[in-house]
Design a protein around this motif. Structure first.
Motif, PDB file in Angstrom:
ATOM      1  N   ILE A  89     -12.476 -99.396 -67.091  1.00 18.27           N
ATOM      2  CA  ILE A  89     -11.662-100.179 -66.165  1.00 18.27           C
ATOM      3  C   ILE A  89     -11.139 -99.277 -65.054  1.00 18.27           C
ATOM      4  O   ILE A  89     -11.176 -99.632 -63.868  1.00 18.27           O
ATOM      5  N   ALA A  90     -10.654 -98.091 -65.434  1.00 15.66           N
ATOM      6  CA  ALA A  90     -10.153 -97.149 -64.429  1.00 15.66           C
ATOM      7  C   ALA A  90     -11.262 -96.710 -63.474  1.00 15.66           C
ATOM      8  O   ALA A  90     -11.059 -96.625 -62.261  1.00 15.66           O
ATOM      9  N   TYR A  91     -12.458 -96.463 -64.022  1.00 15.66           N
ATOM     10  CA  TYR A  91     -13.579 -96.038 -63.180  1.00 15.66           C
ATOM     11  C   TYR A  91     -13.934 -97.127 -62.173  1.00 15.66           C
ATOM     12  O   TYR A  91     -14.122 -96.868 -60.984  1.00 15.66           O
ATOM     13  N   ARG A  92     -14.035 -98.369 -62.662  1.00 13.56           N
ATOM     14  CA  ARG A  92     -14.379 -99.467 -61.764  1.00 13.56           C
ATOM     15  C   ARG A  92     -13.279 -99.691 -60.726  1.00 13.56           C
ATOM     16  O   ARG A  92     -13.559-100.001 -59.562  1.00 13.56           O
ATOM     17  N   GLY A  93     -12.022 -99.558 -61.137  1.00 16.74           N
ATOM     18  CA  GLY A  93     -10.928 -99.700 -60.182  1.00 16.74           C
ATOM     19  C   GLY A  93     -10.966 -98.648 -59.101  1.00 16.74           C
ATOM     20  O   GLY A  93     -10.790 -98.949 -57.912  1.00 16.74           O
ATOM     21  N   ARG A  94     -11.198 -97.399 -59.487  1.00 20.85           N
ATOM     22  CA  ARG A  94     -11.278 -96.319 -58.478  1.00 20.85           C
ATOM     23  C   ARG A  94     -12.454 -96.551 -57.539  1.00 20.85           C
ATOM     24  O   ARG A  94     -12.365 -96.276 -56.334  1.00 20.85           O
ATOM     25  N   ARG A  95     -13.569 -97.053 -58.085  1.00 17.88           N
ATOM     26  CA  ARG A  95     -14.734 -97.326 -57.246  1.00 17.88           C
ATOM     27  C   ARG A  95     -14.421 -98.405 -56.214  1.00 17.88           C
ATOM     28  O   ARG A  95     -14.807 -98.301 -55.044  1.00 17.88           O
ATOM     29  N   LEU A  96     -13.699 -99.444 -56.619  1.00 20.50           N
ATOM     30  CA  LEU A  96     -13.325-100.492 -55.680  1.00 20.50           C
ATOM     31  C   LEU A  96     -12.346 -99.983 -54.639  1.00 20.50           C
ATOM     32  O   LEU A  96     -12.400-100.390 -53.471  1.00 20.50           O
ATOM     33  N   LEU A  97     -11.450 -99.097 -55.034  1.00 19.55           N
ATOM     34  CA  LEU A  97     -10.516 -98.525 -54.062  1.00 19.55           C
ATOM     35  C   LEU A  97     -11.265 -97.689 -53.025  1.00 19.55           C
ATOM     36  O   LEU A  97     -10.919 -97.699 -51.836  1.00 19.55           O
ATOM     37  N   ARG A  98     -12.305 -96.962 -53.464  1.00 19.20           N
ATOM     38  CA  ARG A  98     -13.113 -96.206 -52.492  1.00 19.20           C
ATOM     39  C   ARG A  98     -13.833 -97.155 -51.548  1.00 19.20           C
ATOM     40  O   ARG A  98     -13.919 -96.901 -50.340  1.00 19.20           O
ATOM     41  N   ARG A  99     -14.357 -98.268 -52.097  1.00 24.77           N
ATOM     42  CA  ARG A  99     -15.038 -99.245 -51.247  1.00 24.77           C
ATOM     43  C   ARG A  99     -14.051 -99.857 -50.253  1.00 24.77           C
ATOM     44  O   ARG A  99     -14.381-100.088 -49.085  1.00 24.77           O
ATOM     45  N   LYS A 100     -12.828-100.147 -50.709  1.00 28.53           N
ATOM     46  CA  LYS A 100     -11.809-100.712 -49.818  1.00 28.53           C
ATOM     47  C   LYS A 100     -11.473 -99.734 -48.701  1.00 28.53           C
ATOM     48  O   LYS A 100     -11.318-100.124 -47.522  1.00 28.53           O
ATOM     49  N   LEU A 101     -11.387 -98.453 -49.049  1.00 27.76           N
ATOM     50  CA  LEU A 101     -11.099 -97.445 -48.032  1.00 27.76           C
ATOM     51  C   LEU A 101     -12.224 -97.392 -46.999  1.00 27.76           C
ATOM     52  O   LEU A 101     -11.986 -97.253 -45.794  1.00 27.76           O
ATOM     53  N   LEU A 102     -13.462 -97.538 -47.460  1.00 28.38           N
ATOM     54  CA  LEU A 102     -14.607 -97.562 -46.556  1.00 28.38           C
ATOM     55  C   LEU A 102     -14.530 -98.769 -45.629  1.00 28.38           C
ATOM     56  O   LEU A 102     -14.761 -98.660 -44.417  1.00 28.38           O
ATOM     57  N   ALA A 103     -14.201 -99.936 -46.173  1.00 27.99           N
ATOM     58  CA  ALA A 103     -14.077-101.138 -45.348  1.00 27.99           C
ATOM     59  C   ALA A 103     -12.944-100.995 -44.340  1.00 27.99           C
ATOM     60  O   ALA A 103     -13.061-101.446 -43.198  1.00 27.99           O
ATOM     61  N   ASP A 104     -11.853-100.347 -44.749  1.00 24.73           N
ATOM     62  CA  ASP A 104     -10.760-100.108 -43.809  1.00 24.73           C
ATOM     63  C   ASP A 104     -11.213 -99.207 -42.666  1.00 24.73           C
ATOM     64  O   ASP A 104     -10.829 -99.402 -41.510  1.00 24.73           O
ATOM     65  N   ARG A 105     -12.023 -98.214 -42.991  1.00 21.84           N
ATOM     66  CA  ARG A 105     -12.570 -97.347 -41.940  1.00 21.84           C
ATOM     67  C   ARG A 105     -13.434 -98.146 -40.979  1.00 21.84           C
ATOM     68  O   ARG A 105     -13.408 -97.932 -39.768  1.00 21.84           O
ATOM     69  N   LEU A 106     -14.213 -99.082 -41.520  1.00 23.42           N
ATOM     70  CA  LEU A 106     -15.060 -99.928 -40.681  1.00 23.42           C
ATOM     71  C   LEU A 106     -14.213-100.685 -39.669  1.00 23.42           C
ATOM     72  O   LEU A 106     -14.525-100.730 -38.479  1.00 23.42           O
ATOM     73  N   ARG A 107     -13.124-101.279 -40.121  1.00 23.03           N
ATOM     74  CA  ARG A 107     -12.267-102.024 -39.201  1.00 23.03           C
ATOM     75  C   ARG A 107     -11.520-101.086 -38.262  1.00 23.03           C
ATOM     76  O   ARG A 107     -11.241-101.444 -37.112  1.00 23.03           O
ATOM     77  N   ALA A 108     -11.187 -99.887 -38.747  1.00 27.17           N
ATOM     78  CA  ALA A 108     -10.439 -98.955 -37.908  1.00 27.17           C
ATOM     79  C   ALA A 108     -11.253 -98.484 -36.712  1.00 27.17           C
ATOM     80  O   ALA A 108     -10.689 -98.135 -35.670  1.00 27.17           O
ATOM     81  N   THR A 109     -12.581 -98.470 -36.826  1.00 27.01           N
ATOM     82  CA  THR A 109     -13.400 -98.048 -35.689  1.00 27.01           C
ATOM     83  C   THR A 109     -13.211 -98.974 -34.492  1.00 27.01           C
ATOM     84  O   THR A 109     -13.484 -98.593 -33.364  1.00 27.01           O
ATOM     85  N   GLU A 110     -12.751-100.203 -34.753  1.00 26.50           N
ATOM     86  CA  GLU A 110     -12.518-101.149 -33.671  1.00 26.50           C
ATOM     87  C   GLU A 110     -11.122-100.994 -33.077  1.00 26.50           C
ATOM     88  O   GLU A 110     -10.794-101.642 -32.086  1.00 26.50           O
ATOM     89  N   ARG A 111     -10.278-100.157 -33.673  1.00 27.23           N
ATOM     90  CA  ARG A 111      -8.911-100.022 -33.191  1.00 27.23           C
ATOM     91  C   ARG A 111      -8.598 -98.609 -32.718  1.00 27.23           C
ATOM     92  O   ARG A 111      -7.460 -98.335 -32.340  1.00 27.23           O
ATOM     93  N   ASN A 112      -9.589 -97.730 -32.747  1.00 27.04           N
ATOM     94  CA  ASN A 112      -9.288 -96.347 -32.394  1.00 27.04           C
ATOM     95  C   ASN A 112      -9.353 -96.137 -30.886  1.00 27.04           C
ATOM     96  O   ASN A 112      -9.407 -97.092 -30.102  1.00 27.04           O
ATOM     97  N   GLY A 113      -9.412 -94.880 -30.479  1.00 28.69           N
ATOM     98  CA  GLY A 113      -9.360 -94.561 -29.068  1.00 28.69           C
ATOM     99  C   GLY A 113     -10.540 -95.052 -28.258  1.00 28.69           C
ATOM    100  O   GLY A 113     -10.492 -95.062 -27.031  1.00 28.69           O
ATOM    101  N   LEU A 114     -11.626 -95.447 -28.912  1.00 25.19           N
ATOM    102  CA  LEU A 114     -12.783 -95.945 -28.181  1.00 25.19           C
ATOM    103  C   LEU A 114     -12.595 -97.371 -27.708  1.00 25.19           C
ATOM    104  O   LEU A 114     -13.395 -97.878 -26.919  1.00 25.19           O
ATOM    105  N   GLN A 115     -11.553 -98.037 -28.178  1.00 21.45           N
ATOM    106  CA  GLN A 115     -11.418 -99.466 -27.948  1.00 21.45           C
ATOM    107  C   GLN A 115     -11.406 -99.818 -26.470  1.00 21.45           C
ATOM    108  O   GLN A 115     -12.055-100.772 -26.036  1.00 21.45           O
TER     109      GLN A 115
END
Length: 462
Positions: A264-290
């Motif tokens: 359960i802990a392994y799967r939870g950590r894996r999902l948190l890494r995926r969430k962090l990746l998705a947050d990075r995806l959205r952050a590319t639209e809000r950074n200095g390149l916008q």
């Protein structure tokens, strides 16, 4: 969703049934008879997922462990989704396979509908990862390269469990702290801002809650703006048929009963890494390149960004031998909106049209404003029928409700005409991007001249 699956099946008797069920769901299956033949074929960008169906014994486990470690160490194969279904009752063996690189391992033979849902779930996660890589590559090509942030913020976990809480509330070794809410209050203040929801369905069912309560929680978490981007891990008392529906409703992972807390802990950590990746995806639209790459009125990508990104989508489609759907949408009689209500009202309509289009598309789709009232949509991994259906859906989203202009001027209705084209055909991505745009533009012109508020498909789309 379709895809190309590489299958190695060493159990033989029901191999045909499994492949048949996958083909019925729209997947293309390519069979290999050994791990060596799999490695000889990889890396291959046209392969979306590996399905390894193995005998449940110590020898097969050792062989699979060695294969997975070798696969993950091979360039171009480190992120290929791997599913190992069926009969791994030993909890430690299951966890070892996950840690070696499997994305899913099951403790019982997996029903066809659950296998299909698991594959869809993994391919959606892959699309998020691939879209991040494409966007970062497009930024570098445009000369705006920035190093990705190495700092990972502390992530918040909320557990949805029976109310009142049981003694000895479990944390399963997840990176804490954990915040707990009851099943009837998952959207309260404690749940806002969560990166991961752990829905303890096993405990809820044991306390008399119906399985439909789990469907409600998962669907509502995914639909509400405050929680829709959080990952969801659902714990079930068994590997039930409801698991497939939960995955399709929006759960990111399902854990049946009998697993180790470490899994359960392994799967939870894996999902948190995926969430962090998705947050990075959205952050590319809000950074200095916008400012350089987005339209300041609507917040969408602009032409400068869209055209090279479309070429990159086409290059990926060529490598994977998959289609890309392109559509051009133009607001009908938009000049009349400006003339009747004023340019400020026209700007408000443009902002709301952009928002409706964005809400009607997948995260991996490209949406850009490329002219005054003209929008570009590019949909990777999309057939002609799917592109036409998506275009009709977007057209209805614009037409179905009026656009609020202001308190004093009320609202107005607008429609859009849509031209659709499918590719790629040629070999040069930039040339093919221009050709696809040209075909979609010709189809858009046909939609305008034959009555507006309609979808027209390029005659050469098929």
């Amino acid at each position: 969703m379709s895809g190309r699956i590489l299958v190695i099946d060493k159990t033989a008797p029901d191999a045909g049934a499994r492949a048949g069920a996958l083909r019925e769901a729209g997947f293309e299956c390519i069979h290999c008879d050994s791990f060596e033949s799999v490695l000889a074929r990889l890396p291959d960008p046209a392969v979306d997922l590996l399905l390894a169906i193995l005998p449940v014994d110590a020898a097969a486990h050792r062989e699979a462990m060695g294969f997975l470690r070798g696969l993950r160490g091979r360039p171009g194969c480190d992120r290929l989704p791997v599913v190992v279904p069926g009969g791994w009752h030993d909890a430690a063996a299951r966890l070892a396979l996950l840690e070696a690189g499997a994305c899913e391992v099951t403790d019982a033979p997996m029903p066809a509908e659950l296998l299909q849902a698991r594959i869809r779930n993994l391919l959606r996660a892959r699309d998020t990862r691939d879209e991040l890589a494409r966007r970062e590559a497009t930024h570098r090509m445009l000369g705006f390269s920035e190093a990705s942030a190495s700092f990972a913020p502390r992530q918040r976990i909320t557990v949805i469990a029976p109310d009142p809480p049981e003694d000895g509330f479990a944390d399963w070794g997840l990176p804490g702290p954990l915040h707990r809410v009851g099943p009837h209050r998952p959207f309260a203040a404690e749940g806002r801002g969560a990166d991961l929801f752990v829905i303890d369905g096993a405990a809820l069912c044991a306390r008399g809650h119906a399985r439909n309560d789990l469907f409600r929680i998962v669907a509502e978490l995914r639909s509400r703006s405050a929680t829709r981007r959080a990952a969801q891990l659902v714990l079930l008392p068994d590997q039930s048929r409801e698991a497939a529906m939960l995955l399709d409703l929006g759960a990111d992972d399902i854990v049946p009963g009998g697993v180790l807390p470490e899994e359960i802990a392994y799967r939870g950590r894996r999902l948190l890494r995926r969430k962090l990746l998705a947050d990075r995806l959205r952050a590319t639209e809000r950074n200095g390149l916008q400012a350089a790459l987005t339209d300041p009125l609507t917040g969408l990508w602009n032409r400068r960004y869209a055209l090279p990104h479309l070429a990159r989508l086409i290059a990926g489609a060529q490598a994977r031998r998959r289609p890309v759907g392109v559509m051009l949408l133009d607001i009908d009689l938009f000049k009349a909106v400006n003339d009747t209500h004023g340019h400020a009202a026209g700007d408000e309509v443009l902002r709301q049209v952009a928002a409706r289009l964005r809400d009607g598309l997948r995260p991996a789709d490209l949406l850009a404003r490329i002219g005054g009232e003209e929008f570009l949509v590019a949909m990777p991994d999309t057939s002609l029928d799917q592109a036409r259906s998506a275009a009709e859906r977007l057209r209805h989203r614009i037409r179905e409700a009026p656009f609020r202009i202001s308190e004093t001027r009320g609202s107005c209705r607008v429609t859009v005409s849509v031209g659709v084209a499918l590719g790629p055909r040629g070999t040069d991505p930039e040339t093919e991007a221009e050709a696809l745009m040209s075909r979609a533009d010709a189809a858009l012109y046909a939609a305008k001249t034959t009555g507006r508020n309609r979808v027209t498909v390029s005659l050469g789309a098929a």
